[in-house]
Design a protein around this motif. Sequence first.
Motif, mmCIF file in Angstrom:
data_model
loop_
_atom_site.group_PDB
_atom_site.id
_atom_site.type_symbol
_atom_site.label_atom_id
_atom_site.label_comp_id
_atom_site.label_asym_id
_atom_site.label_seq_id
_atom_site.Cartn_x
_atom_site.Cartn_y
_atom_site.Cartn_z
ATOM 1 N N GLY A 9 57.542 -40.649 39.636
ATOM 2 C CA GLY A 9 57.643 -41.503 40.813
ATOM 3 C C GLY A 9 59.078 -41.708 41.265
ATOM 4 O O GLY A 9 60.023 -41.221 40.633
ATOM 5 N N ALA A 10 59.228 -42.458 42.363
ATOM 6 C CA ALA A 10 60.567 -42.682 42.918
ATOM 7 C C ALA A 10 61.262 -43.876 42.289
ATOM 8 O O ALA A 10 62.488 -43.963 42.303
ATOM 9 C CB ALA A 10 60.438 -42.906 44.424
ATOM 10 N N GLY A 11 60.476 -44.799 41.730
ATOM 11 C CA GLY A 11 61.077 -46.069 41.302
ATOM 12 C C GLY A 11 60.887 -46.381 39.833
ATOM 13 O O GLY A 11 60.505 -45.525 39.036
ATOM 14 N N ASP A 12 61.168 -47.618 39.495
ATOM 15 C CA ASP A 12 61.091 -48.096 38.114
ATOM 16 C C ASP A 12 60.178 -49.324 38.045
ATOM 17 O O ASP A 12 59.905 -49.967 39.055
ATOM 18 C CB ASP A 12 62.476 -48.560 37.627
ATOM 19 C CG ASP A 12 63.498 -47.440 37.613
ATOM 20 O OD1 ASP A 12 63.102 -46.292 37.399
ATOM 21 O OD2 ASP A 12 64.689 -47.752 37.825
ATOM 22 N N ILE A 13 59.803 -49.629 36.813
ATOM 23 C CA ILE A 13 59.089 -50.883 36.546
ATOM 24 C C ILE A 13 59.937 -51.661 35.542
ATOM 25 O O ILE A 13 60.425 -51.090 34.562
ATOM 26 C CB ILE A 13 57.704 -50.616 35.907
ATOM 27 C CG1 ILE A 13 56.805 -49.787 36.837
ATOM 28 C CG2 ILE A 13 57.045 -51.919 35.502
ATOM 29 C CD1 ILE A 13 56.062 -50.552 37.889
ATOM 30 N N GLY A 14 60.092 -52.964 35.785
ATOM 31 C CA GLY A 14 60.849 -53.793 34.842
ATOM 32 C C GLY A 14 59.997 -54.965 34.377
ATOM 33 O O GLY A 14 59.073 -55.402 35.081
ATOM 34 N N PHE A 15 60.315 -55.440 33.197
ATOM 35 C CA PHE A 15 59.603 -56.608 32.668
ATOM 36 C C PHE A 15 60.623 -57.684 32.326
ATOM 37 O O PHE A 15 61.585 -57.423 31.597
ATOM 38 C CB PHE A 15 58.798 -56.232 31.421
ATOM 39 C CG PHE A 15 57.758 -55.186 31.708
ATOM 40 C CD1 PHE A 15 56.530 -55.548 32.249
ATOM 41 C CD2 PHE A 15 58.028 -53.846 31.494
ATOM 42 C CE1 PHE A 15 55.582 -54.579 32.557
ATOM 43 C CE2 PHE A 15 57.091 -52.870 31.798
ATOM 44 C CZ PHE A 15 55.863 -53.236 32.335
ATOM 45 N N ILE A 16 60.415 -58.856 32.869
ATOM 46 C CA ILE A 16 61.285 -60.002 32.566
ATOM 47 C C ILE A 16 60.398 -61.015 31.854
ATOM 48 O O ILE A 16 59.509 -61.612 32.478
ATOM 49 C CB ILE A 16 61.911 -60.571 33.856
ATOM 50 C CG1 ILE A 16 62.733 -59.489 34.566
ATOM 51 C CG2 ILE A 16 62.769 -61.799 33.534
ATOM 52 C CD1 ILE A 16 63.456 -59.946 35.810
ATOM 53 N N ASN A 17 60.638 -61.154 30.550
ATOM 54 C CA ASN A 17 59.710 -61.925 29.721
ATOM 55 C C ASN A 17 60.386 -63.163 29.127
ATOM 56 O O ASN A 17 60.558 -63.258 27.908
ATOM 57 C CB ASN A 17 59.171 -61.039 28.588
ATOM 58 C CG ASN A 17 58.481 -59.785 29.104
ATOM 59 O OD1 ASN A 17 58.059 -59.721 30.267
ATOM 60 N ND2 ASN A 17 58.348 -58.789 28.253
ATOM 61 N N PRO A 18 60.771 -64.122 29.945
ATOM 62 C CA PRO A 18 61.516 -65.263 29.412
ATOM 63 C C PRO A 18 60.697 -66.125 28.471
ATOM 64 O O PRO A 18 61.263 -66.823 27.625
ATOM 65 C CB PRO A 18 61.887 -66.063 30.679
ATOM 66 C CG PRO A 18 60.888 -65.657 31.704
ATOM 67 C CD PRO A 18 60.530 -64.241 31.392
ATOM 68 N N VAL A 19 59.367 -66.074 28.585
ATOM 69 C CA VAL A 19 58.538 -66.943 27.753
ATOM 70 C C VAL A 19 58.214 -66.274 26.426
ATOM 71 O O VAL A 19 58.404 -66.856 25.354
ATOM 72 C CB VAL A 19 57.231 -67.330 28.500
ATOM 73 C CG1 VAL A 19 56.335 -68.191 27.604
ATOM 74 C CG2 VAL A 19 57.569 -68.072 29.794
ATOM 75 N N THR A 20 57.767 -65.016 26.472
ATOM 76 C CA THR A 20 57.334 -64.372 25.225
ATOM 77 C C THR A 20 58.470 -63.642 24.513
ATOM 78 O O THR A 20 58.374 -63.370 23.332
ATOM 79 C CB THR A 20 56.179 -63.383 25.487
ATOM 80 O OG1 THR A 20 56.651 -62.348 26.362
ATOM 81 C CG2 THR A 20 54.985 -64.079 26.123
ATOM 82 N N GLU A 21 59.526 -63.282 25.255
ATOM 83 C CA GLU A 21 60.667 -62.595 24.622
ATOM 84 C C GLU A 21 61.969 -63.115 25.227
ATOM 85 O O GLU A 21 62.607 -62.410 26.011
ATOM 86 C CB GLU A 21 60.594 -61.083 24.863
ATOM 87 C CG GLU A 21 59.423 -60.388 24.219
ATOM 88 C CD GLU A 21 59.325 -58.934 24.669
ATOM 89 O OE1 GLU A 21 60.258 -58.160 24.384
ATOM 90 O OE2 GLU A 21 58.340 -58.611 25.346
ATOM 91 N N PRO A 22 62.342 -64.363 24.921
ATOM 92 C CA PRO A 22 63.532 -64.954 25.556
ATOM 93 C C PRO A 22 64.783 -64.106 25.324
ATOM 94 O O PRO A 22 64.942 -63.517 24.257
ATOM 95 C CB PRO A 22 63.675 -66.303 24.866
ATOM 96 C CG PRO A 22 62.390 -66.567 24.196
ATOM 97 C CD PRO A 22 61.738 -65.244 23.932
ATOM 98 N N PHE A 23 65.616 -64.041 26.356
ATOM 99 C CA PHE A 23 66.813 -63.200 26.257
ATOM 100 C C PHE A 23 68.079 -64.056 26.337
ATOM 101 O O PHE A 23 69.119 -63.629 26.832
ATOM 102 C CB PHE A 23 66.801 -62.132 27.363
ATOM 103 C CG PHE A 23 66.171 -62.611 28.653
ATOM 104 C CD1 PHE A 23 66.896 -63.349 29.565
ATOM 105 C CD2 PHE A 23 64.841 -62.333 28.925
ATOM 106 C CE1 PHE A 23 66.314 -63.803 30.731
ATOM 107 C CE2 PHE A 23 64.244 -62.796 30.098
ATOM 108 C CZ PHE A 23 64.988 -63.527 31.007
ATOM 109 N N CYS A 24 67.960 -65.293 25.839
ATOM 110 C CA CYS A 24 69.049 -66.263 25.985
ATOM 111 C C CYS A 24 70.332 -65.831 25.265
ATOM 112 O O CYS A 24 71.432 -66.185 25.678
ATOM 113 C CB CYS A 24 68.625 -67.618 25.440
ATOM 114 S SG CYS A 24 67.015 -68.123 26.055
#
Length: 341
Positions: free
Chosen positions: A251-266
């Motif tokens: 495909g032309a694009g990407d998929i991203g996942f922002i998981n602040p609840v299940t995988e915090p990135f603090c």
Amino acid sequence: MSSQLATATRSPSLIDRFGRVVRSLRISVTDRCNLRCLYCMPDGTIPWFPKQRILTFEEIGRVARILSSLGVRELRLTGGEPLMRRDLPVLARMLMRIEGIEDLAVTTNGLLLDEMAGPLVEAGVRRFNVHLDSLEPDGFHLMSRRSGLDRVRSGLEELERLKATPVKINVVLLRGVNEDQIPRFVELAVRHPYQVRFIELMPLGGGEPFEIDRLVPGHEVKRRIEAIHPLLPVGRERPSAPATVFRVAGGAGDIGFINPVTEPFCAECDRIRLTADGRIRTCLFSRGETDIAALLRGGSPDERIADALATAVAGKEAGGCLDLHQFYRERLSRKMWQIGG
Ligand code: SAM
């Protein structure tokens, strides 16, 4: 010790207790919004900030300039809906002229993009995050309690015409409401060079009461996507970037996942926020804030404001998101649209 060295030693820095360095400022320019997303805002009467409390562009510019002198390099304009400040390109141009600022981005719901993208790009904005929770008119209305999908689509076309890249599409899924849109968003990323990001629902809304059962965890979304389309790992764009990114095979694009609840990135967080009424918040989930507006309007010199900003950063939470369970029990005094998403 020479007096010059003594000054340098004393000059404030934007390093917190955990050694994280703040490089990024999210600036909310208004609490007003032209959507009423189910999970974000109530549909009834909203206690908007009084107009005189909202920072002027000059005040925002001054805070950004002081922060830039302390090491901030990236700015993002948000809200509320930032494009509702019709002269936003004036602010964008002012911010891009600040020495040290390397990047200016905008987070928007896209409703006013078709007319404002051009002036914003001309003012120096290249990166746009466009929030879109459904690709069907009825679903769009269900999620946002307003119409406007056609306008968002023409805003996205305008960004393509202007060759503004990257364009990131931010999707919040609510279980039982718009999770049927997952295949359509994958299709969008196949056809267009967008990064479609699924953001986990956080308990920050002021719309319907938050129900944890509505949260669709990022790992589940990923599994459901992989069942219909292969994803190729890309990783994070940089350690502090919130999204884990995958290429959509073929495909032309990407998929991203922002998981602040299940995988915090603090642990990698390099952000602070300036609210539309001039408060610094060091975390979306902060319980406290620093009143910079009082200093700006009380005649404080830059040095005093710089000290207050550095003190705020020094007290940045280890990770507000990490004690979410405590959070579910509390009701926040500020909601997402009053903080700046
Ligand atoms: N009006 C702009 C927009 O729609 O992008 C900027 C502000 S909005 C608060 C920024 C982002 O926060 C949007 O993508 C929105 O979906 C997201 N958001 C709002 N409330 C949220 C919540 N409770 N959990 C997760 N994301 C949320």
